[in-house]
Design an enzyme around this catalytic site. Structure first.
Site, PDB file in Angstrom:
ATOM      1  N   ARG A  47      -2.580 -42.836 -23.569  1.00 15.27           N
ATOM      2  CA  ARG A  47      -2.361 -41.650 -24.386  1.00 15.27           C
ATOM      3  C   ARG A  47      -2.688 -41.904 -25.860  1.00 15.27           C
ATOM      4  NH1 ARG A  47       3.013 -39.767 -26.895  1.00 15.27           N
ATOM      5  NH2 ARG A  47       2.369 -37.815 -27.845  1.00 15.27           N
ATOM      6  N   HIS A  70      -2.222 -41.431 -19.581  1.00 16.85           N
ATOM      7  CA  HIS A  70      -0.799 -41.559 -19.907  1.00 16.85           C
ATOM      8  C   HIS A  70      -0.128 -42.676 -19.105  1.00 16.85           C
ATOM      9  CE1 HIS A  70      -1.939 -37.727 -21.540  1.00 16.85           C
ATOM     10  NE2 HIS A  70      -0.812 -37.641 -22.217  1.00 16.85           N
ATOM     11  N   PHE A  80       1.759 -39.450 -11.679  1.00  7.65           N
ATOM     12  CA  PHE A  80       1.607 -38.450 -10.608  1.00  7.65           C
ATOM     13  C   PHE A  80       0.367 -38.704  -9.746  1.00  7.65           C
ATOM     14  CE2 PHE A  80       3.391 -36.307 -14.476  1.00  7.65           C
ATOM     15  CZ  PHE A  80       4.709 -36.615 -14.150  1.00  7.65           C
ATOM     16  N   GLU A 106      -0.526 -32.706  -6.791  1.00  9.09           N
ATOM     17  CA  GLU A 106      -1.384 -33.893  -6.853  1.00  9.09           C
ATOM     18  C   GLU A 106      -1.785 -34.396  -5.468  1.00  9.09           C
ATOM     19  OE1 GLU A 106       1.559 -33.538  -8.352  1.00  9.09           O
ATOM     20  OE2 GLU A 106       0.985 -33.288 -10.450  1.00  9.09           O
ATOM     21  N   SER A 136      -4.381 -32.471 -21.602  1.00  4.15           N
ATOM     22  CA  SER A 136      -3.847 -33.804 -21.900  1.00  4.15           C
ATOM     23  C   SER A 136      -4.733 -34.916 -21.339  1.00  4.15           C
ATOM     24  CB  SER A 136      -2.438 -33.949 -21.309  1.00  4.15           C
ATOM     25  OG  SER A 136      -1.587 -32.953 -21.835  1.00  4.15           O
TER      26      SER A 136
END
Lengths: 273, 305
Positions: B164, B106, B80, B55, B34
């Site tokens: 995104r 994102h 995150f 993370e 992603s």
């Protein structure tokens, strides 16, 4: 190994720890004194670090994950000749390089800025990974508190180091059994720390953290151990060397008054190098 | 007109970078398909490490690698990276000035259907307030590629905010200069200062307005182009800052911080998320619902100019 010499050095380091905290009227004596023998052994017998290589990164490195034991790190660096002893008086004072928790940008020989618990072991693991990538033979050591093992990041890092077979990484847990709020088992029980690290894929050694022979054996085994990171669970006494501080969690982050300071220094007065 | 998400452009730029520079190490937290760091993994498998869904540890490992001479690109979703791992970024990366590039994808509500839990509208604020952190938000393929390449040579921590959704190509010819904004269109009275996905919406809005308005892309949010902002305020009556982020402490605030001490007569109106969480929906539906599509921007300008 000259045990007598190590003992004298450790004693002198303990004197400086107590003096720094007393002069600063601030700091963490208990967990500094508990890990003094461990760091004395590391810096004088185990690690490749000296005046010539200290400014570089192609040497053994040490990350004080329990960053509040900064008096210990500074006193050890001074004992090693990497910091001027006079500078120790600046500890926690304004415009001093000796920050309350270590800052790597100020002092060669402080290998990571730490203080927020759980983070040092991740950075140490990153350094160990770099050693593997570059195929350089240096080793990375990191010291954690037992209370620190309550931080989730410790276990993220533990999983990571085992996954990437970082056998050049050696973590030592200063198991003095006490954290700020009391006995670690009463606050939120992190034990059995050894079995947990083992389950995470680490090679585990137990030692009396005040016994140089045992420390020597454990660090030798850690060096010889291949394919896994090593965790040395060091059983220690919080406040070791100062009778009224020993095994008393109140001395995690307390400052001795004038009377207590004199008593502590009297107890530690015997032979230094 | 060709369209590409800035995260796609990131993956492509990173793949080129790792082939060129062996000292670049890429970290990801189980989202490499992603975030598109998978492209870099394909190009140089030995320079890409998956840290797993951890993370905080990723940022610490990044700090350790950077302490060993590596240039580290660490990626996850903005929520995150900037959110979950905030304190690790602050204390293990920024405070000791480690050479780590946090490239977070994102960002914003255009994440879409995943909903508010994944729509980070606070990351510009979180990263901007860390001393020494540089913050970037490119708006298209060309500017993303240039910024990803350029930050490899900037010593110290950087945060790059990526999206995104596919975005239109804004630049034919793009040159990156640290601390410089880009005037895309020159007009009078009204200036639209936008960043990231909002640049294309600002340009569309400009097309829909009867009068000629100025449109500026701020892709380097910190350090911000003070000179350009002051000059714009002197030559316009109203500045609209447009961001896919909470209006608090984001781009709009950064612009206001420059202008507040000067007491100029130019007004500033902040378009963005009005201190509210997003929700599930398609990106286009969400932009409309929260007043961030071109039509809503035009309406807002007509009401307030």
């Amino acid at each position: 190994m000259n045990k007598e010499m190590l003992e004298k050095r450790a004693n002198h380091i303990r004197q400086n720890i107590v003096r720094m905290v007393y002069e600063a009227k601030s700091g963490h004596p208990g967990g500094s004194l508990s890990a003094t023998d461990i760091l004395t052994y590391l810096y004088f017998e185990e690690m490749d670090i000296n005046e010539k290589n200290v400014s570089g990164i192609k040497r053994d490195r040490f990350v004080l994950s329990k960053g509040h034991a900064s008096p210990l790190l500074y006193a050890v660096l001074s004992e090693k000749g990497l910091l001027q002893e006079e500078e120790l008086s600046g500890f926690r004072k304004i415009h001093s390089r000796l920050q309350g928790h270590p800052n790597m940008n100020y002092i060669d020989g402080v290998d990571m800025s730490t203080g927020s618990l759980g983070q040092g072991i991740s950075a140490a693991a990153g350094m160990a990974l770099a050693g593997k990538i570059d195929e350089t033979p240096y080793r990375i050591y990191t010291l954690l508190g037992d209370g620190e093992c309550e931080e989730g990041e410790v276990w993220e890092a533990a999983m990571f180091a085992a996954h990437y077979h970082l056998d050049n990484l050696c973590a030592i847990v200063d198991f003095n059994g006490l954290q700020i709020d009391g006995d670690v088992r009463d606050v939120i029980d992190p034990t059995p720390i050894d079995q947990k690290f083992e389950a995470f894929g680490w090679y585990v050694e137990h030692v009396n953290g005040h016994d140089f022979d045992e420390l020597s054996k454990a660090f030798t085994k850690a060096r010889e151990n291949k394919g896994k990171p090593t965790m040395i669970l060091a059983h220690t006494i919080k406040g070791k060397g100062v009778s009224f501080m020993e095994n008393n969690y109140a001395w995690h982050g307390s400052v001795p008054n004038d009377e207590q300071y004199i008593q502590a220094m009297n107890e530690l007065k015997e032979e230094s190098v | 007109m060709s369209k590409m998400a800035t995260r796609e452009a990131y993956g492509k730029a990173l793949a080129q970078l790792v082939e060129k520079r062996k000292d670049v190490i890429v970290l990801d937290a189980d989202l490499s398909k992603s975030t598109k760091t998978a492209d870099a993994k394909k190009a140089a498998p030995n320079q890409h490490y998956n840290i797993g869904i951890a993370e905080g540890n990723m940022m610490g490992v990044a700090a350790g690698l950077a302490s060993s001479g590596k240039v580290v690109y660490a990626s996850s979703f903005a929520m995150f990276a900037a959110g979950r791992a905030y304190e690790q970024i602050r204390n293990s990366i920024a405070y000791p000035k480690r050479n780590v590039k946090i490239c977070a994808t994102h960002a914003g509500i255009s994440v879409g259907e995943d909903g508010a839990s994944h729509q980070c509208i606070e990351d510009i604020a979180l990263m901007r307030v860390i001393p020494g952190m540089k913050v970037f938000q490119p708006c298209d393929e060309a500017s993303t590629k240039a910024i990803i390449a350029a930050i490899a040579d900037i010593d110290g921590p950087c945060y790059v905010r990526l999206g995104r959704c596919a975005v239109e190509s804004i630049y034919q010819d793009y040159t990156f200069t640290l601390g410089k904004g880009h005037v895309l269109r020159k007009g009078k009275h009204i200036a639209l200062i936008a960043s990231g996905l909002m640049v294309q919406e600002a340009l569309k809005a400009a097309d829909m307005l009867e009068e000629e308005v100025t449109v500026i892309d701020i892709d380097c949010i910190k350090p911000i182009d003070q000179e350009l902002i002051v000059e714009t305020a002197k030559n316009h009556n109203v500045i609209y800052t447009i961001e896919e982020h909470n209006v608090m402490a984001g781009l709009g605030s950064a612009v206001a911080e420059v202008l507040a001490p000067l007491g100029l007569s130019c007004r500033q109106i902040m378009i963005g998320m009005q201190d509210q969480f997003g929700e599930s929906g398609t990106p286009q539906e969400l932009l409309k619902a929260y007043g961030l599509d071109a039509e809503s921007i035009v309406e807002k300008i007509k009401q307030t100019k």
